[in-house]
Design a protein around this motif. Structure first.
Motif, short mmCIF file in Angstrom:
data_model
loop_
_atom_site.label_atom_id
_atom_site.label_comp_id
_atom_site.label_asym_id
_atom_site.label_seq_id
_atom_site.Cartn_x
_atom_site.Cartn_y
_atom_site.Cartn_z
N LEU A 1 28.95 -14.36 -48.40
CA LEU A 1 29.90 -15.13 -47.39
C LEU A 1 29.08 -15.39 -46.02
N ALA A 2 28.90 -16.68 -45.71
CA ALA A 2 28.01 -17.05 -44.41
C ALA A 2 29.31 -17.30 -43.62
N LEU A 3 29.29 -16.90 -42.36
CA LEU A 3 30.19 -17.30 -41.17
C LEU A 3 29.63 -18.34 -40.36
N ASP A 4 30.21 -18.78 -39.60
CA ASP A 4 30.06 -19.68 -38.68
C ASP A 4 29.14 -19.40 -37.49
N ASP A 5 29.21 -17.95 -37.27
CA ASP A 5 28.16 -17.42 -36.15
C ASP A 5 26.82 -17.00 -36.85
N GLY A 6 26.56 -17.39 -38.07
CA GLY A 6 25.42 -16.88 -38.73
C GLY A 6 25.46 -15.54 -39.37
N SER A 7 26.53 -14.75 -39.30
CA SER A 7 26.73 -13.67 -39.74
C SER A 7 26.94 -13.59 -41.50
N THR A 8 26.23 -12.88 -42.22
CA THR A 8 26.70 -12.87 -43.62
C THR A 8 27.17 -11.65 -44.24
N LEU A 9 27.88 -11.84 -45.13
CA LEU A 9 28.51 -10.56 -45.97
C LEU A 9 28.39 -10.79 -47.39
N SER A 10 27.97 -9.65 -47.97
CA SER A 10 27.73 -9.64 -49.54
C SER A 10 28.74 -8.48 -49.94
#
Length: 204
Positions: free
Chosen positions: A55-64
């Motif tokens: 999951l890529a968020l609008d601020d560039g952070s990602t979560l797997s």
């Protein structure tokens, strides 16, 4: 936000939760064989694990990790039906199921998809996995969903993983409670939408 996924993979679970919560998102298909996104990018640059979902968020952070992504989506949407509040016993029951599906069902499929394992080894894994599904079936007796009558993030995960059974030659048709669960899940609008989107992407 963007959900990097592969049709029919475990990424289907957070995909369902995104639609269940009405969260705005974009699907980005990943070719796991080539590790490329549908836009031609190198998926390893986004997720060094090389696995979906991401999951890529609008601020560039990602979560797997699918269960964690599903938890994040449910909490961001304020959907305590999907994941009960912190400190409640009901929450721990959902997380208990998430852990079981991850460690005992999801990972038990891995050897069955591996062409390097011979038929005898796969038969052993199939037998063990069959016993686990029988136990899950017994837990569904008298309940619409895993923790009772309320759909949670764990149900989306079970649905996604159980969908792999036909691909490895596993017959679950005799598990009546599990089949009832799958039938009920298939009628949910979020599930219908996710399956339709992934089917269309797969055939494209």
């Amino acid at each position: 936000m963007k959900l990097f996924y592969s049709p029919g993979a475990c990424s289907q679970a957070p995909h369902i939760i995104l639609r269940e919560t009405g969260t705005p998102f974009t699907l980005v298909k990943v070719d796991l064989g080539q590790h490329q996104t549908q836009e031609g990018g190198n998926y390893y640059e986004l997720n060094p694990k090389g696995q979906v979902p991401l999951l890529a968020l609008d601020d560039g952070s990602t979560l797997s990790e699918g269960p964690v992504i599903a938890q994040y989506i449910a909490e961001q949407a304020g959907r305590q039906d999907l994941l009960p509040p912190v400190g409640s016993f009901a929450r721990y029951k959902v997380l208990e199921w998430q852990n079981y599906i991850t460690s005992e069902l999801h990972k038990s499929f891995s050897p069955l998809f591996n062409p390097r394992y011979d038929a005898d080894i796969k038969a052993l894994f199939l037998e063990q996995l069959g016993k686990k599904f029988k136990w899950v079936d017994s837990r569904l007796e008298g309940h619409a969903y895993l923790t009772g009558d309320t759909f949670t993030v764990a149900d989306a995960y079970l649905f996604a993983v159980t969908g792999w059974a036909p691909r490895v030659g596993m017959d679950l048709s005799q598990l009546a409670h599990l089949q009832a669960f799958l039938g009920s899940m298939a009628q949910r609008d979020s599930v219908k939408a996710a399956l339709a989107a992934e089917s269309q992407a797969k055939s494209a």
